[in-house]
Design a protein around this motif. Structure first.
Motif, PDB file in Angstrom:
ATOM      1  N   GLY A 213      20.023  40.725-111.373  1.00 56.32           N
ATOM      2  CA  GLY A 213      18.947  41.458-110.709  1.00 56.32           C
ATOM      3  C   GLY A 213      18.372  42.515-111.648  1.00 56.32           C
ATOM      4  O   GLY A 213      19.098  43.142-112.423  1.00 56.32           O
TER       5      GLY A 213
ATOM      6  N   ALA B  16      22.741  39.393-107.692  1.00 60.14           N
ATOM      7  CA  ALA B  16      21.983  40.637-107.876  1.00 60.14           C
ATOM      8  C   ALA B  16      22.671  41.542-108.886  1.00 60.14           C
ATOM      9  O   ALA B  16      22.007  42.205-109.697  1.00 60.14           O
ATOM     10  CB  ALA B  16      21.837  41.354-106.536  1.00 60.14           C
TER      11      ALA B  16
ATOM     12  N   SER C 149      14.997  44.826-107.706  1.00 60.42           N
ATOM     13  CA  SER C 149      15.194  45.932-106.760  1.00 60.42           C
ATOM     14  C   SER C 149      13.824  46.469-106.354  1.00 60.42           C
ATOM     15  O   SER C 149      12.842  46.353-107.103  1.00 60.42           O
ATOM     16  CB  SER C 149      16.021  47.050-107.405  1.00 60.42           C
ATOM     17  OG  SER C 149      15.203  47.826-108.248  1.00 60.42           O
TER      18      SER C 149
ATOM     19  N   VAL D  46      17.612  41.149-104.468  1.00 57.01           N
ATOM     20  CA  VAL D  46      18.339  40.023-105.077  1.00 57.01           C
ATOM     21  C   VAL D  46      17.908  39.950-106.549  1.00 57.01           C
ATOM     22  O   VAL D  46      18.556  40.547-107.398  1.00 57.01           O
ATOM     23  CB  VAL D  46      18.085  38.691-104.329  1.00 57.01           C
ATOM     24  CG1 VAL D  46      18.895  37.563-104.970  1.00 57.01           C
ATOM     25  CG2 VAL D  46      18.455  38.837-102.852  1.00 57.01           C
TER      26      VAL D  46
END
Ligand code: CP
Length: 312
Positions: free
Chosen positions: A246, A242, A274, A271
Motif C-alpha cells: 500500500g 496494504a 491510503s 488497501v
C-alpha cells in the motif's frame, strides 16, 4: 501526420507517432471542456454506440460525454439490459447493432480479445474500452496525457506501477505506451501477482519490494486490487497487502519530492492507497479523469476520420 487506424484495439499496434498524434489532438480538444458551451460540430451526423458488458463509471461516462461534445449521436447499451441476458451471442448482438448503421462501437467486455473479434466481423470502427486482462488503451493514453502535463515530457521518466500486475489491463497498455514514448517502467507486486515474462512486453524492470520500485520515481501509479478476479491463493489478506504494497505518506517519501501519484480508479482506499495519499498534494487522480474526456474525444475523432484504412 494522418492517423491510419480504423480501430483502437490496443496500444500494442500503435507507433510512437500515433501516440504523439493522439496526445496532441487531445490537448487541442481539452480547451472545449472548459467553455460555457461545451460542444463543437466535429462529429455531427455520426452515431456512436457505447456497449459496456462490464461495470464502468469513468470510461463509460467519458466516452459518452466525449461523443456528445463532438455532436455525435451517442447511444448506450449494457450487458445487463440487453438481450445478452437472454442468451444472444456477442456476434449476433454486434451484427444487430451494425444493422442500425453506427459509425463507431465502443466496447468494454470481460473477455480478452472481444473487441478484436468484433473488428473482424463488423464494418464500423471498434474502440476497446477495456477487454478482460488484455488492454485498456484509452486509460493508458489519458495517463500519458496527465504525466506529460505535469512533467513536460515522457522521455527518460521513471514510472513505478505497483499492484496486481497479472489482472491489470491498465498495466499492459501503459507498458506499451510508456516504453514506446521513452519512459522507464518499473513494475512491483507480490510474486503471485506478477506474471513471469512480463518484462518481454517492453523495457521494464520487475521488483517485489514496493520501496525499491518507488525509490526516486517521477511517477507512482497504484493499481486496483481486482477483488472480482482474485482467488484466495493470490492474496492472503487485504491487511497484509496494504502493509507491504500500500502507498502511504511514509513510503511515498522514497519517490522524488515532486513525484506525482496516479490511480486509474476505482480506488480501494486503505488497501493499495491510503486516503492521505489519495487526497494529498501529489495526487493527480482527478486530472486523469478530466483528461479522459479529451483523450476519448481525440480517439473518436481520429478513428472516424479514416479514409485509407490500415486495420490493426
Ligand atoms: N479506470 C476505469 O476504467 O474506470 P471505470 O471502470 O470506472 O471505467
Amino acid at each position: 501526420m494522418a492517423f491510419r487506424h480504423k480501430h483502437i484495439l490496443g496500444i500494442e499496434p500503435l507507433s510512437a507517432e500515433d501516440i504523439q498524434l493522439i496526445l496532441d489532438t487531445a490537448d487541442s480538444f481539452k480547451e472545449i471542456n472548459s467553455r460555457d458551451i461545451k460542444k463543437v460540430p466535429t462529429l455531427r451526423g455520426k452515431t456512436i454506440i457505447n456497449a459496456f458488458f462490464e461495470a464502468s463509471t469513468r470510461t463509460r461516462l467519458s466516452f459518452e460525454i466525449a461523443g456528445k461534445r463532438l455532436s455525435a449521436d451517442t447511444v448506450n447499451i449494457s450487458g445487463s439490459t440487453s438481450s445478452v441476458v437472454k442468451g444472444e451471442t456477442l456476434e449476433d448482438t454486434a451484427r444487430n447493432i451494425e444493422a442500425m448503421s453506427p459509425d463507431i462501437i465502443v466496447i468494454r467486455h470481460g473477455h480478452s480479445g472481444a473487441p478484436h473479434y468484433l473488428a473482424d466481423r463488423v464494418g464500423c470502427s471498434i474502440v476497446n474500452a477495456g477487454d478482460g486482462a488484455h488492454e485498456h488503451p484509452s486509460q493508458a493514453l489519458l495517463d500519458l496525457m496527465t504525466i506529460r502535463e505535469h512533467k513536460g515530457t515522457l522521455k527518460g521518466l521513471e514510472v513505478a506501477i505497483v499492484g496486481d500486475i497479472t489482472h491489470s489491463r491498465v498495466v499492459r497498455s501503459n507498458i506499451y505506451a510508456l516504453t514506446r514514448m521513452g519512459a522507464n517502467v518499473r513494475l512491483a507486486g507480490p510474486g503471485t501477482m506478477v506474471p513471469p515474462g512480463i518484462e518481454r512486453l517492453g523495457n521494464v524492470s520487475v521488483f517485489h519490494d514496493l520501496r525499491d520500485a518507488i525509490q526516486d520515481a517521477d511517477v507512482v501509479m497504484m493499481l486496483r486490487i481486482q477483488m472480482e478476479r482474485q482467488s484466495k491463493t493470490l492474496l492472503p489478506s487485504l491487511r497484509e497487502y496494504a502493509r507491504f504494497y500500500g502507498l502511504n505518506p511514509l513510503n511515498l517519501t522514497l519517490a522524488k519530492p515532486d513525484a506525482i501519484v496516479m490511480h486509474p480508479g476505482p480506488m480501494n482506499r486503505g488497501v493499495e492507497i491510503s486516503s492521505y495519499v489519495a487526497d494529498g498534494p501529489q495526487n493527480v487522480i482527478l486530472n486523469q479523469v478530466e483528461n479522459g474526456v479529451a483523450v476519448r474525444m481525440a480517439l473518436l475523432y481520429l478513428v472516424s476520420g479514416v479514409d485509407s484504412m490500415q486495420d490493426q
